[in-house]
Design an enzyme around this catalytic site. Structure first.
Site, mmCIF file in Angstrom:
data_model
loop_
_atom_site.group_PDB
_atom_site.id
_atom_site.type_symbol
_atom_site.label_atom_id
_atom_site.label_comp_id
_atom_site.label_asym_id
_atom_site.label_seq_id
_atom_site.Cartn_x
_atom_site.Cartn_y
_atom_site.Cartn_z
ATOM 1 N N CYS A 1 0.832 -1.208 0.000
ATOM 2 C CA CYS A 1 0.000 0.000 0.000
ATOM 3 C C CYS A 1 0.872 1.267 0.000
ATOM 4 O O CYS A 1 2.005 1.263 0.508
ATOM 5 C CB CYS A 1 -0.860 0.052 1.261
ATOM 6 S SG CYS A 1 -2.094 -1.238 1.360
ATOM 7 N N GLU B 1 0.598 3.954 1.828
ATOM 8 C CA GLU B 1 0.940 4.479 3.157
ATOM 9 C C GLU B 1 2.194 3.807 3.696
ATOM 10 O O GLU B 1 3.062 4.446 4.284
ATOM 11 C CB GLU B 1 -0.207 4.229 4.148
ATOM 12 C CG GLU B 1 -1.486 4.956 3.829
ATOM 13 C CD GLU B 1 -2.450 4.160 2.941
ATOM 14 O OE1 GLU B 1 -1.967 3.410 2.057
ATOM 15 O OE2 GLU B 1 -3.668 4.288 3.110
HETATM 16 N N1 THU Z 1 -4.250 0.287 -1.045
HETATM 17 C C1 THU Z 1 -3.451 1.268 -0.556
HETATM 18 O O1 THU Z 1 -2.465 1.677 -1.190
HETATM 19 N N2 THU Z 1 -3.739 1.769 0.666
HETATM 20 C C2 THU Z 1 -4.764 1.344 1.454
HETATM 21 O O2 THU Z 1 -4.853 1.734 2.613
HETATM 22 C C3 THU Z 1 -5.769 0.453 0.899
HETATM 23 C C4 THU Z 1 -5.401 -0.236 -0.365
HETATM 24 C C5 THU Z 1 -3.907 -0.289 -2.341
HETATM 25 C C6 THU Z 1 -3.421 -1.715 -2.280
HETATM 26 C C7 THU Z 1 -3.750 -2.207 -3.657
HETATM 27 O O3 THU Z 1 -2.677 -1.863 -4.514
HETATM 28 C C8 THU Z 1 -4.970 -1.401 -4.063
HETATM 29 O O4 THU Z 1 -5.030 -0.299 -3.184
HETATM 30 C C9 THU Z 1 -6.275 -2.178 -3.986
HETATM 31 O O5 THU Z 1 -6.441 -2.751 -2.739
#
Ligand code: THU
Length: 175
Positions: free
Chosen positions: A87, A89
């Protein structure tokens, strides 16, 4: 805390009832934020535009303001082996920890947009990102402000990561 008398298997028991709540602020747009926070969100938007998310088409950008004034960004990085991705973050917070060890994190702004439809509301971090962000907040003993937005529009502002991860696991349990 509330003390309650309840019947369990026909016997009277005394239990405590606890309530956990927190306050957050919702703005109509990022333009209503403090100048430094609006600017931080603009960095997050730029990071979002560089996300590598060919599998979900859900692009997330994060920007971190450090106490030394530096800004560190991250975006989600996906992988054909899905669980290997990370993710936005955590990309940002681990990058900050690696590049500026021991420098406190003041704020983090996060934005998400999807190629499959407009993300109209602020997108809160997943559980693993909350846990990772909380580790740094606990370590520095100063709250990290969290600012969330969808593609644009409404913005949510939380004053601490601990607010969004009640009953969190932390090092105190490790003994
Ligand atoms: N994702 C994030 O980058 N941050 C989050 O807090 C939730 C999900 C991303 C992970 C993945 O690449 C995409 O969003 C779909 O879940």
């Amino acid at each position: 805390m509330q003390v309650l008398f309840i019947l369990v298997n026909g016997k009277m028991k005394i239990v405590e009832k606890q309530k956990i709540s927190f306050e957050l602020t919702v703005y109509n747009s990022k333009e209503e934020l403090l100048t430094d926070e609006e600017s931080l969100m603009s960095y997050a938007v730029k990071a979002r535009e560089d996300a590598y998310a060919p599998y979900s088409n859900f692009n997330v950008g994060a920007a971190i303001l450090l106490e030394n004034g530096e800004i560190v960004i991250g975006s989600n990085q996906e992988n054909a082996a899905y669980p290997s991705g990370l993710c936005a973050e955590r990309v940002a917070v681990f990058y900050a920890g690696a590049k500026y060890p021991g420098v406190a994190i003041k704020k983090i702004a996060v934005t998400a947009a999807s190629e499959n439809g407009k993300v109209e509301t602020p997108v809160p971090p997943c559980g693993s990102c909350r846990q990772s962000l909380l580790e740094y907040e606990n370590q520095q003993k100063e709250p990290i402000v969290l600012i969330l937005m969808g593609e644009n529009g409404k913005v949510m502002r939380c004053t601490s990561i601990s607010d969004i991860l009640p009953l969190a696991f932390n090092k105190s349990y490790l003994g």
